[in-house]
Write a protein that holds these residues in place. Structure first.
Motif, PDB file in Angstrom:
ATOM      1  N   HIS A 169     -36.099   6.199 -25.101  1.00  0.00           N
ATOM      2  CA  HIS A 169     -36.544   4.832 -25.338  1.00  0.00           C
ATOM      3  C   HIS A 169     -37.990   4.541 -24.977  1.00  0.00           C
ATOM      4  O   HIS A 169     -38.489   3.450 -25.278  1.00  0.00           O
ATOM      5  CB  HIS A 169     -35.632   3.849 -24.585  1.00  0.00           C
ATOM      6  CG  HIS A 169     -34.220   3.892 -25.067  1.00  0.00           C
ATOM      7  ND1 HIS A 169     -33.277   4.742 -24.534  1.00  0.00           N
ATOM      8  CD2 HIS A 169     -33.603   3.202 -26.066  1.00  0.00           C
ATOM      9  CE1 HIS A 169     -32.132   4.569 -25.179  1.00  0.00           C
ATOM     10  NE2 HIS A 169     -32.297   3.652 -26.101  1.00  0.00           N
ATOM     11  N   SER A 170     -38.658   5.459 -24.336  1.00  0.00           N
ATOM     12  CA  SER A 170     -40.035   5.211 -23.919  1.00  0.00           C
ATOM     13  C   SER A 170     -40.980   5.179 -25.114  1.00  0.00           C
ATOM     14  O   SER A 170     -40.871   5.988 -26.026  1.00  0.00           O
ATOM     15  CB  SER A 170     -40.472   6.300 -22.936  1.00  0.00           C
ATOM     16  OG  SER A 170     -41.806   6.096 -22.568  1.00  0.00           O
ATOM     17  N   LYS A 171     -41.917   4.207 -25.095  1.00  0.00           N
ATOM     18  CA  LYS A 171     -42.922   4.110 -26.172  1.00  0.00           C
ATOM     19  C   LYS A 171     -43.955   5.233 -26.031  1.00  0.00           C
ATOM     20  O   LYS A 171     -44.537   5.675 -27.009  1.00  0.00           O
ATOM     21  CB  LYS A 171     -43.633   2.751 -26.100  1.00  0.00           C
ATOM     22  CG  LYS A 171     -42.703   1.579 -26.289  1.00  0.00           C
ATOM     23  CD  LYS A 171     -42.595   1.195 -27.758  1.00  0.00           C
ATOM     24  CE  LYS A 171     -41.852  -0.101 -27.942  1.00  0.00           C
ATOM     25  NZ  LYS A 171     -40.454   0.068 -28.261  1.00  0.00           N
ATOM     26  N   CYS A 172     -44.206   5.666 -24.788  1.00  0.00           N
ATOM     27  CA  CYS A 172     -45.149   6.772 -24.580  1.00  0.00           C
ATOM     28  C   CYS A 172     -44.361   8.084 -24.469  1.00  0.00           C
ATOM     29  O   CYS A 172     -43.129   8.079 -24.446  1.00  0.00           O
ATOM     30  CB  CYS A 172     -45.968   6.541 -23.299  1.00  0.00           C
ATOM     31  SG  CYS A 172     -44.980   6.563 -21.785  1.00  0.00           S
ATOM     32  N   THR A 173     -45.069   9.194 -24.384  1.00  0.00           N
ATOM     33  CA  THR A 173     -44.400  10.483 -24.201  1.00  0.00           C
ATOM     34  C   THR A 173     -43.774  10.524 -22.812  1.00  0.00           C
ATOM     35  O   THR A 173     -44.424  10.188 -21.826  1.00  0.00           O
ATOM     36  CB  THR A 173     -45.423  11.641 -24.330  1.00  0.00           C
ATOM     37  OG1 THR A 173     -46.016  11.568 -25.626  1.00  0.00           O
ATOM     38  CG2 THR A 173     -44.749  12.983 -24.142  1.00  0.00           C
ATOM     39  N   CYS A 174     -42.513  10.909 -22.742  1.00  0.00           N
ATOM     40  CA  CYS A 174     -41.813  11.035 -21.463  1.00  0.00           C
ATOM     41  C   CYS A 174     -41.331  12.471 -21.310  1.00  0.00           C
ATOM     42  O   CYS A 174     -40.726  13.032 -22.224  1.00  0.00           O
ATOM     43  CB  CYS A 174     -40.640  10.065 -21.400  1.00  0.00           C
ATOM     44  SG  CYS A 174     -39.680  10.222 -19.865  1.00  0.00           S
ATOM     45  N   ILE A 175     -41.610  13.057 -20.149  1.00  0.00           N
ATOM     46  CA  ILE A 175     -41.180  14.429 -19.872  1.00  0.00           C
ATOM     47  C   ILE A 175     -40.335  14.444 -18.610  1.00  0.00           C
ATOM     48  O   ILE A 175     -40.748  13.923 -17.568  1.00  0.00           O
ATOM     49  CB  ILE A 175     -42.397  15.371 -19.713  1.00  0.00           C
ATOM     50  CG1 ILE A 175     -43.217  15.392 -21.001  1.00  0.00           C
ATOM     51  CG2 ILE A 175     -41.946  16.781 -19.335  1.00  0.00           C
ATOM     52  CD1 ILE A 175     -44.501  16.181 -20.928  1.00  0.00           C
ATOM     53  N   ALA A 176     -39.138  15.022 -18.712  1.00  0.00           N
ATOM     54  CA  ALA A 176     -38.266  15.207 -17.557  1.00  0.00           C
ATOM     55  C   ALA A 176     -38.442  16.639 -17.055  1.00  0.00           C
ATOM     56  O   ALA A 176     -38.446  17.576 -17.846  1.00  0.00           O
ATOM     57  CB  ALA A 176     -36.812  14.959 -17.945  1.00  0.00           C
ATOM     58  N   VAL A 177     -38.599  16.782 -15.743  1.00  0.00           N
ATOM     59  CA  VAL A 177     -38.929  18.082 -15.151  1.00  0.00           C
ATOM     60  C   VAL A 177     -37.845  18.513 -14.173  1.00  0.00           C
ATOM     61  O   VAL A 177     -37.426  17.736 -13.323  1.00  0.00           O
ATOM     62  CB  VAL A 177     -40.280  18.005 -14.394  1.00  0.00           C
ATOM     63  CG1 VAL A 177     -40.626  19.348 -13.759  1.00  0.00           C
ATOM     64  CG2 VAL A 177     -41.395  17.543 -15.317  1.00  0.00           C
ATOM     65  N   GLN A 178     -37.410  19.769 -14.319  1.00  0.00           N
ATOM     66  CA  GLN A 178     -36.520  20.385 -13.327  1.00  0.00           C
ATOM     67  C   GLN A 178     -37.172  21.664 -12.829  1.00  0.00           C
ATOM     68  O   GLN A 178     -37.677  22.444 -13.640  1.00  0.00           O
ATOM     69  CB  GLN A 178     -35.185  20.775 -13.954  1.00  0.00           C
ATOM     70  CG  GLN A 178     -34.364  19.628 -14.467  1.00  0.00           C
ATOM     71  CD  GLN A 178     -33.129  20.173 -15.180  1.00  0.00           C
ATOM     72  OE1 GLN A 178     -32.256  20.749 -14.561  1.00  0.00           O
ATOM     73  NE2 GLN A 178     -33.083  20.012 -16.495  1.00  0.00           N
ATOM     74  N   LYS A 179     -37.155  21.863 -11.521  1.00  0.00           N
ATOM     75  CA  LYS A 179     -37.686  23.118 -10.976  1.00  0.00           C
ATOM     76  C   LYS A 179     -36.531  24.074 -10.796  1.00  0.00           C
ATOM     77  O   LYS A 179     -35.504  23.720 -10.258  1.00  0.00           O
ATOM     78  CB  LYS A 179     -38.390  22.883  -9.638  1.00  0.00           C
ATOM     79  CG  LYS A 179     -39.061  24.144  -9.091  1.00  0.00           C
ATOM     80  CD  LYS A 179     -40.265  23.774  -8.246  1.00  0.00           C
ATOM     81  CE  LYS A 179     -40.906  24.983  -7.602  1.00  0.00           C
ATOM     82  NZ  LYS A 179     -41.525  25.908  -8.521  1.00  0.00           N
ATOM     83  N   LYS A 180     -36.719  25.314 -11.263  1.00  0.00           N
ATOM     84  CA  LYS A 180     -35.651  26.302 -11.189  1.00  0.00           C
ATOM     85  C   LYS A 180     -36.009  27.337 -10.122  1.00  0.00           C
ATOM     86  O   LYS A 180     -36.740  28.268 -10.380  1.00  0.00           O
ATOM     87  CB  LYS A 180     -35.461  26.991 -12.539  1.00  0.00           C
ATOM     88  CG  LYS A 180     -35.339  26.046 -13.718  1.00  0.00           C
ATOM     89  CD  LYS A 180     -34.239  25.032 -13.573  1.00  0.00           C
ATOM     90  CE  LYS A 180     -32.881  25.586 -13.949  1.00  0.00           C
ATOM     91  NZ  LYS A 180     -31.828  24.570 -13.841  1.00  0.00           N
TER      92      LYS A 180
END
Length: 200
Positions: A169-180
């Motif tokens: 739903h974000s109008k801008c670029t959204c990045i979800a981050v997971q550290k492995k």
């Protein structure tokens, strides 16, 4: 390009004292933020939530004694100790050490029982953010259920976790981050890239 400078971007990272948040900020500092960007650390204050201070050990590597530059920029963030201030100032200081040419500031918003995803979305629009970054914790079941999203359920973030809702739903670029793991790199999710693997 002679004399041309890249336009300043606003990069917002959602921060709290969790490993997921620390990983998101770590990735942002070394892979997303550029020299003239403005970095906004968004913290949603929720008095009934976590009080842990031990989950952001990543930043201890960078918490050197504040330089005159770091201390002068930190002074505007208000006084009064406490766990929230400690971890927010520690995160800010880590950003200033890692990216000294980037302007960093903290935005605090009281949740007041509101939906987390809705508040983050609203803040990203109010502040005209260009890139939104959030840490994500995903269990196996969440990953399986997340792949079943249809365009029909735009009703809220009940079926999607906060990060997935923001990506959609974000109008801008959204990045979800997971550290492995310690040195295993990052798993990134955005609207255009699902489970994109990046080495640290």
């Amino acid at each position: 390009m002679e004399g041309g400078t890249a336009p300043t971007r606003k990069v917002m990272v959602v921060v709290d004292p969790t490993r997921e948040s620390a990983a998101a900020l770590q990735w942002a500092l070394y892979h997303a933020v550029l020299e003239r960007d403005e970095l906004i650390l968004l913290h949603l204050e929720n008095p009934t939530s976590w009080r842990s201070r031990s989950t952001f050990s990543f930043f201890k590597r960078y918490s050197q004694p504040p330089t005159s530059a770091a201390s002068s920029t930190s002074s505007s963030e208000g006084g009064g100790g406490g766990g929230d201030l400690d971890f927010l100032e520690q995160m800010k200081r880590a950003c200033e050490v890692a990216q000294p040419k980037v302007r960093v500031h903290i935005e605090r918003v009281d949740m007041e029982g509101k939906d987390k995803a809705a508040i983050i979305l609203a803040q990203s629009m109010v502040l005209s953010v260009d890139l939104l970054i959030i840490g994500q914790r995903r269990s196996l079941s969440a990953a399986i259920l997340g792949s079943r999203r249809n365009g029909g359920s735009a009703k809220g973030s009940r079926t999607l976790d906060t990060a997935e809702y923001l990506i959609e739903h974000s109008k801008c670029t959204c990045i979800a981050v997971q550290k492995k793991g310690q040195n295993a790199g990052f798993l990134l999710n955005s609207k255009t890239h699902k489970n994109f693997w990046m080495l640290a």
